[in-house]
Design a protein around this motif. Sequence first.
Motif, PDB file in Angstrom:
ATOM      1  N   ASP A   1       0.827  -1.211   0.000  1.00  0.00           N
ATOM      2  CA  ASP A   1       0.000   0.000   0.000  1.00  0.00           C
ATOM      3  C   ASP A   1       0.861   1.262   0.000  1.00  0.00           C
ATOM      4  N   LYS A   2       1.979   1.206   0.750  1.00  0.00           N
ATOM      5  CA  LYS A   2       2.853   2.388   0.812  1.00  0.00           C
ATOM      6  C   LYS A   2       3.379   2.749  -0.576  1.00  0.00           C
ATOM      7  N   TYR A   3       3.735   1.729  -1.371  1.00  0.00           N
ATOM      8  CA  TYR A   3       4.229   1.998  -2.723  1.00  0.00           C
ATOM      9  C   TYR A   3       3.147   2.684  -3.553  1.00  0.00           C
ATOM     10  N   ALA A   4       1.914   2.175  -3.440  1.00  0.00           N
ATOM     11  CA  ALA A   4       0.806   2.763  -4.212  1.00  0.00           C
ATOM     12  C   ALA A   4       0.591   4.215  -3.798  1.00  0.00           C
ATOM     13  N   GLN A   5       0.674   4.492  -2.481  1.00  0.00           N
ATOM     14  CA  GLN A   5       0.422   5.860  -2.003  1.00  0.00           C
ATOM     15  C   GLN A   5       1.488   6.849  -2.474  1.00  0.00           C
ATOM     16  N   MET A   6       2.671   6.319  -2.814  1.00  0.00           N
ATOM     17  CA  MET A   6       3.741   7.197  -3.279  1.00  0.00           C
ATOM     18  C   MET A   6       3.875   7.174  -4.797  1.00  0.00           C
ATOM     19  N   GLY A   7       2.983   6.433  -5.450  1.00  0.00           N
ATOM     20  CA  GLY A   7       3.031   6.357  -6.908  1.00  0.00           C
ATOM     21  C   GLY A   7       4.228   5.579  -7.402  1.00  0.00           C
ATOM     22  N   LEU A   8       4.712   4.619  -6.586  1.00  0.00           N
ATOM     23  CA  LEU A   8       5.888   3.831  -6.958  1.00  0.00           C
ATOM     24  C   LEU A   8       5.457   2.412  -7.333  1.00  0.00           C
ATOM     25  N   PRO A   9       6.150   1.797  -8.283  1.00  0.00           N
ATOM     26  CA  PRO A   9       5.841   0.394  -8.589  1.00  0.00           C
ATOM     27  C   PRO A   9       6.410  -0.518  -7.508  1.00  0.00           C
ATOM     28  N   PHE A  10       5.724  -1.608  -7.221  1.00  0.00           N
ATOM     29  CA  PHE A  10       6.278  -2.616  -6.315  1.00  0.00           C
ATOM     30  C   PHE A  10       6.387  -3.897  -7.123  1.00  0.00           C
ATOM     31  N   SER A  11       7.606  -4.203  -7.557  1.00  0.00           N
ATOM     32  CA  SER A  11       7.774  -5.277  -8.533  1.00  0.00           C
ATOM     33  C   SER A  11       7.930  -6.647  -7.884  1.00  0.00           C
ATOM     34  N   TYR A  12       8.164  -6.638  -6.577  1.00  0.00           N
ATOM     35  CA  TYR A  12       8.410  -7.936  -5.940  1.00  0.00           C
ATOM     36  C   TYR A  12       7.094  -8.666  -5.717  1.00  0.00           C
ATOM     37  N   GLY A  13       7.068  -9.954  -6.012  1.00  0.00           N
ATOM     38  CA  GLY A  13       5.859 -10.755  -5.836  1.00  0.00           C
ATOM     39  C   GLY A  13       5.584 -11.031  -4.368  1.00  0.00           C
ATOM     40  N   GLN A  14       4.711 -11.944  -4.124  1.00  0.00           N
ATOM     41  CA  GLN A  14       4.314 -12.233  -2.747  1.00  0.00           C
ATOM     42  C   GLN A  14       4.753 -13.643  -2.369  1.00  0.00           C
ATOM     43  N   LEU A  15       5.996 -13.955  -2.654  1.00  0.00           N
ATOM     44  CA  LEU A  15       6.473 -15.290  -2.328  1.00  0.00           C
ATOM     45  C   LEU A  15       6.545 -15.452  -0.810  1.00  0.00           C
ATOM     46  N   ALA A  16       5.994 -16.541  -0.324  1.00  0.00           N
ATOM     47  CA  ALA A  16       6.063 -16.819   1.112  1.00  0.00           C
ATOM     48  C   ALA A  16       7.185 -17.821   1.361  1.00  0.00           C
ATOM     49  N   LEU A  17       7.787 -17.728   2.529  1.00  0.00           N
ATOM     50  CA  LEU A  17       8.838 -18.676   2.899  1.00  0.00           C
ATOM     51  C   LEU A  17       8.181 -19.836   3.651  1.00  0.00           C
ATOM     52  N   PRO A  18       8.205 -21.042   3.076  1.00  0.00           N
ATOM     53  CA  PRO A  18       7.582 -22.172   3.776  1.00  0.00           C
ATOM     54  C   PRO A  18       8.266 -22.423   5.120  1.00  0.00           C
ATOM     55  N   GLN A  19       7.499 -22.874   6.100  1.00  0.00           N
ATOM     56  CA  GLN A  19       8.018 -23.125   7.441  1.00  0.00           C
ATOM     57  C   GLN A  19       9.199 -24.103   7.410  1.00  0.00           C
ATOM     58  N   GLU A  20       9.079 -25.145   6.564  1.00  0.00           N
ATOM     59  CA  GLU A  20      10.167 -26.151   6.516  1.00  0.00           C
ATOM     60  C   GLU A  20      11.448 -25.549   5.960  1.00  0.00           C
ATOM     61  N   ARG A  21      11.302 -24.543   5.056  1.00  0.00           N
ATOM     62  CA  ARG A  21      12.502 -23.886   4.515  1.00  0.00           C
ATOM     63  C   ARG A  21      13.168 -23.053   5.623  1.00  0.00           C
ATOM     64  N   LEU A  22      12.350 -22.364   6.402  1.00  0.00           N
ATOM     65  CA  LEU A  22      12.888 -21.579   7.516  1.00  0.00           C
ATOM     66  C   LEU A  22      13.617 -22.501   8.503  1.00  0.00           C
ATOM     67  N   GLU A  23      13.017 -23.648   8.788  1.00  0.00           N
ATOM     68  CA  GLU A  23      13.661 -24.591   9.726  1.00  0.00           C
ATOM     69  C   GLU A  23      14.983 -25.096   9.161  1.00  0.00           C
TER      70      GLU A  23
END
Length: 308
Positions: free
Chosen positions: A270-292
């Motif tokens: 939302d902050k990017y949108a409010q400043m008129g900036l593109p947010f190119s990064y996707g919404q990849l989540a880090l799986p719990q097993e990867r964190l472990e």
Amino acid sequence: MSHESLRCLVSGIQHFSPCPGHGLRTTIFFAGCPLRCFWCCNPECRLNRPVLVCNTEKCIGQSLCGHCLDSCSSSAIYSSKNAIRVARDRCVNCGECVSRCPSGALFMSSRLMSPEEIMEDVLKDKDYVMNGGGITLSGGEPMMHPQEAAALMRLAHAEGLHTAMETCGFFDLDAPHTIAALRETDLLFFSIQHSDPLAHRRGTGVDNSRILCNFERIVAEFPQLEINSRTLIVPDFNDDDTTMRNIARIVKRTGSFFHILEVFSPICQDKYAQMGLPFSYGQLALPQERLEAIVDIFQEEGLSVEIH
Ligand code: SF4
Ligand code: SF4
């Protein structure tokens, strides 16, 4: 000593902040950063100047208000589908429309404050913060303003407050003001984002040689300073085994046995949108097993890990 001539470019002051450090904290977000991390959670803190922010959710509507529409001599404000918009190619960030906006929908991303003004705000919480707590300098990059950062922390120490700083590590360690700022810091959170110089440049805009050199030197040259190294795990950037093991080894080489892991969260879109900036990064989540698995890597290298 008065710091009346000094001005800190501050994006925000957050009381009872969830930012790390001992006890209850008040976090001061400095504006300006030498890095351009593609996952940056605080785009309002990246530029070393105030920028107009437009939060359309706070706008009470053109039919009820509309004061901003005739306030801009650059004709940068217009209405589209009943919502106020900013033409970023025409906006010169003069702030004139902000003074006409009654709802706070339009505001500037940062403002100048003296260290004394910041401390006055911080001390509103003194009774709560005193008990082992203090201030945390964040951003942006506080070390882009080392003289102001040092002055602010000196005032905090004079009030008996603990001082912490979050840094990306990209600064001139030999500059006298930098050294003064580090001497006023009780706890330093030092980010190590990648072990490979090219990958670091791709992700942040700068390579990591200066950052890693600063990390080793600060550990060796500032023995009084409590240092917490940390890494934000960004999926598809630094979450592979080799990078994580190399970071663990960089930390261990300095004689440190502790590292903080943080997990990226795309809450900032939302902050990017409010400043008129593109947010190119996707919404990849880090799986719990990867964190472990990553925690296992750090522990195999002999480090204890805290997850924030
Ligand atoms: S900040 Fe200034 S130039 Fe930008 S929209 Fe507002 S009045 Fe116009
Ligand atoms: S001045 Fe503020 S509240 Fe009024 S229409 Fe413009 S953005 Fe909305």
